[in-house]
Design a protein around this motif. Structure first.
Motif, short mmCIF file in Angstrom:
data_model
loop_
_atom_site.label_atom_id
_atom_site.label_comp_id
_atom_site.label_asym_id
_atom_site.label_seq_id
_atom_site.Cartn_x
_atom_site.Cartn_y
_atom_site.Cartn_z
N GLU A 212 0.85 -1.19 0.00
CA GLU A 212 0.00 0.00 0.00
C GLU A 212 0.88 1.24 0.00
O GLU A 212 2.04 1.21 0.44
N ASN A 213 0.35 2.32 -0.49
CA ASN A 213 1.03 3.60 -0.45
C ASN A 213 1.27 4.03 0.99
O ASN A 213 0.38 3.93 1.84
N GLU A 214 2.47 4.54 1.28
CA GLU A 214 2.83 4.84 2.67
C GLU A 214 2.00 5.99 3.25
O GLU A 214 1.68 5.98 4.44
N ALA A 215 1.62 6.96 2.44
CA ALA A 215 0.81 8.05 2.96
C ALA A 215 -0.59 7.57 3.34
O ALA A 215 -1.17 8.04 4.33
N ASN A 216 -1.14 6.63 2.58
CA ASN A 216 -2.43 6.06 2.94
C ASN A 216 -2.36 5.34 4.28
O ASN A 216 -3.25 5.47 5.13
N LEU A 217 -1.31 4.57 4.47
CA LEU A 217 -1.17 3.83 5.73
C LEU A 217 -0.90 4.78 6.90
O LEU A 217 -1.36 4.53 8.02
N ALA A 218 -0.16 5.86 6.65
CA ALA A 218 0.06 6.84 7.71
C ALA A 218 -1.27 7.46 8.15
O ALA A 218 -1.51 7.69 9.33
N ALA A 219 -2.14 7.73 7.17
CA ALA A 219 -3.47 8.27 7.51
C ALA A 219 -4.27 7.27 8.31
O ALA A 219 -4.96 7.63 9.28
N LEU A 220 -4.21 5.99 7.94
CA LEU A 220 -4.91 4.97 8.71
C LEU A 220 -4.34 4.86 10.12
O LEU A 220 -5.08 4.68 11.09
N GLY A 221 -3.01 4.97 10.25
CA GLY A 221 -2.41 4.96 11.57
C GLY A 221 -2.95 6.06 12.45
O GLY A 221 -3.24 5.87 13.63
N GLU A 222 -3.13 7.24 11.87
CA GLU A 222 -3.69 8.36 12.62
C GLU A 222 -5.15 8.10 12.98
O GLU A 222 -5.60 8.39 14.09
N LEU A 223 -5.90 7.53 12.04
CA LEU A 223 -7.30 7.22 12.31
C LEU A 223 -7.42 6.19 13.42
O LEU A 223 -8.29 6.30 14.29
N TYR A 224 -6.56 5.19 13.43
CA TYR A 224 -6.61 4.12 14.42
C TYR A 224 -6.08 4.55 15.79
O TYR A 224 -6.26 3.84 16.77
N ALA A 225 -5.40 5.70 15.84
CA ALA A 225 -4.71 6.08 17.08
C ALA A 225 -5.67 6.33 18.23
O ALA A 225 -5.27 6.28 19.39
N GLY A 226 -6.94 6.60 17.96
CA GLY A 226 -7.89 6.81 19.04
C GLY A 226 -9.25 7.19 18.51
O GLY A 226 -9.37 7.71 17.39
N PRO A 227 -10.29 6.95 19.29
CA PRO A 227 -11.65 7.22 18.82
C PRO A 227 -12.06 8.67 18.91
O PRO A 227 -13.10 9.05 18.36
#
Length: 421
Positions: A212-227
């Motif tokens: 996957e593109n690294e920027a997409n995964l970085a965005a998902l990491g931010e999304l997953y970081a907390g509710p």
């Protein structure tokens, strides 16, 4: 991290008549595990029954299966406040499946292990200039790092159930990297080059390797970081290259072919500096790490992305005029590009990640100023610009977490592989 998962729960009452027994069990497993994963506090069996509409007997049987499969564990009971035995809450197990996040970037390799609860258990980084290295050699080095991460996971009693690899480029179907300009990669078949190197254990429903593109995964990491964070935002990763991940209503927007977010090649000076992509005036040539270093009087500095950002932050904090001017100019260019995206998508949050995160105190003001001037709705609907929660490790964390999310969404694949303790 309790409550980090976001799930849409469908009760069995509306679907039981339309599914087979096996499918009903699969649905119940997903519903119960999703409730446990999304809960702010460890729920009890009785609480799960009340919240899902399932019978207590069904919930008890499902929870027993999840515990036997090392997906759920019983929390320590709360202090007794009255008569009777306090109910034991349920939490995601810390010794079951885990995700492996991998990253190839211009000047480093990374491997990250995240357990089912979203906790980062290991994060390994190897710094190297990968531009003169062939894709096969770079991936061989990455595979060696993955072996180290896997050994560390095994020592913790974890089983790697899948891997996601972050690449700074355009990723097509089947993990084919169409173009990664800063690495010099074109039409690189990553899965083929990694074939024969078993990185994870096979699990039904969980691909052994996703690219996957690294920027997409970085965005998902931010999304997953907390509710508690925003459900729609633009996440910009700034290192040698600049990429963006777009999250809309809690889901990553990939575009028609999966290539959205190439903000680094947004033209901010149409007749400006030539770019590696073949265009001119791209944002990357004005706000990328190399451009900022050069403007700050540090051209050709052989610094990895995280070290370079720290060095620039130290100089800016000390009041170095050249560095402050370089960051101000980069912030203006970045703000011009961001304003266009905000106008188009009506986003209210912009997250600065990667090497931009430690530079946020100096980048945010000019970015906000450009947004205020260029975004039509800014006067009555301000846009928040802030640093990322995860910083430089967000892509690898996002990749690893995407693996365990797939298990939470479909736990039957893990349970049917025969691992019960």
């Amino acid at each position: 991290m309790a409550g980090m998962w976001h799930c849409q729960v469908v009760t069995s009452a509306s679907t039981a008549g339309a599914v087979r027994q096996g499918s009903l069990r699969e649905l119940n497993l997903a519903v119960v595990l999703g409730r446990i994963a999304a809960a702010d506090r460890p729920p009890s069996r009785a609480g799960l029954a009340a919240g899902t509409g399932l019978t207590r007997a069904t919930v008890s049987a499902v929870v027993d299966d999840l515990i036997a499969g090392r997906l759920v564990a019983e929390a320590e009971p709360a202090p007794r406040t009255g008569a009777g035995r306090p109910a034991r809450g349920l939490v995601l197990a810390a010794d079951g499946p885990a995700g492996l996040g991998l990253e190839v970037n211009v000047d480093y390799l990374a491997a990250c292990v995240v357990d089912l609860s979203g906790t980062v258990r290991h994060h390994l980084v190897r710094r190297a200039d990968l531009r003169p290295v062939s894709p096969a050699d770079a991936l061989a080095r990455l595979a060696a790092l993955a072996v180290e991460a896997r050994a560390a996971a095994v020592r913790d009693g974890l089983t790697l159930a899948g891997a996601t690899l972050a690449v700074p480029g355009l990723v097509g179907d089947g993990g084919l990297v169409r173009l990664a300009p800063n690495l010099g990669w074109r039409d690189v078949d990553v899965p083929a080059l990694l074939a024969g190197r078993p990185l994870v254990e096979p699990v039904d429903g969980v691909p052994p390797l996703v690219v996957e593109n690294e920027a997409n995964l970085a965005a998902l990491g931010e999304l997953y970081a907390g509710p508690a964070g925003p459900r729609s935002f633009l996440h910009i990763t700034g290192e040698i290259g600049i990429g963006a991940g777009i999250v809309l209503d809690g889901a990553l927007y990939r575009g028609a072919r999966g290539w959205s977010g190439e903000i680094g090649h947004f033209p901010v000076q149409p007749q400006g500096r030539p770019c590696r992509c073949g265009g001119r005036g791209c944002l990357e040539r004005y706000a990328g790490q190399e451009a900022i270093l050069a403007a700050a009087g540090l051209p050709g500095a052989e610094l990895p992305a995280d070290t370079a950002a720290t060095r620039l932050a130290d100089l800016a904090g000390a009041g170095d005029r050249a560095t402050l001017a370089a960051l101000a100019d980069a912030g203006v260019a970045l703000g011009v590009a961001v304003a266009g995206v905000v106008n188009l998508l009506d986003l209210d949050t912009v997250v600065l990640g990667g090497g931009y995160a430690p530079l946020a105190p100096w980048l945010c003001p000019p970015v906000v100023a450009e947004i205020s001037q260029r975004v039509l709705t800014a006067a009555w609907s301000p846009v928040t610009v802030r640093p990322a929660a995860l910083g430089a490790q967000s892509a690898a964390v996002g990749g690893a977490t995407s693996v365990v999310r797939r298990i939470v969404d479909r736990p039957v694949g893990w349970l049917t592989r025969g691992v019960t303790g």
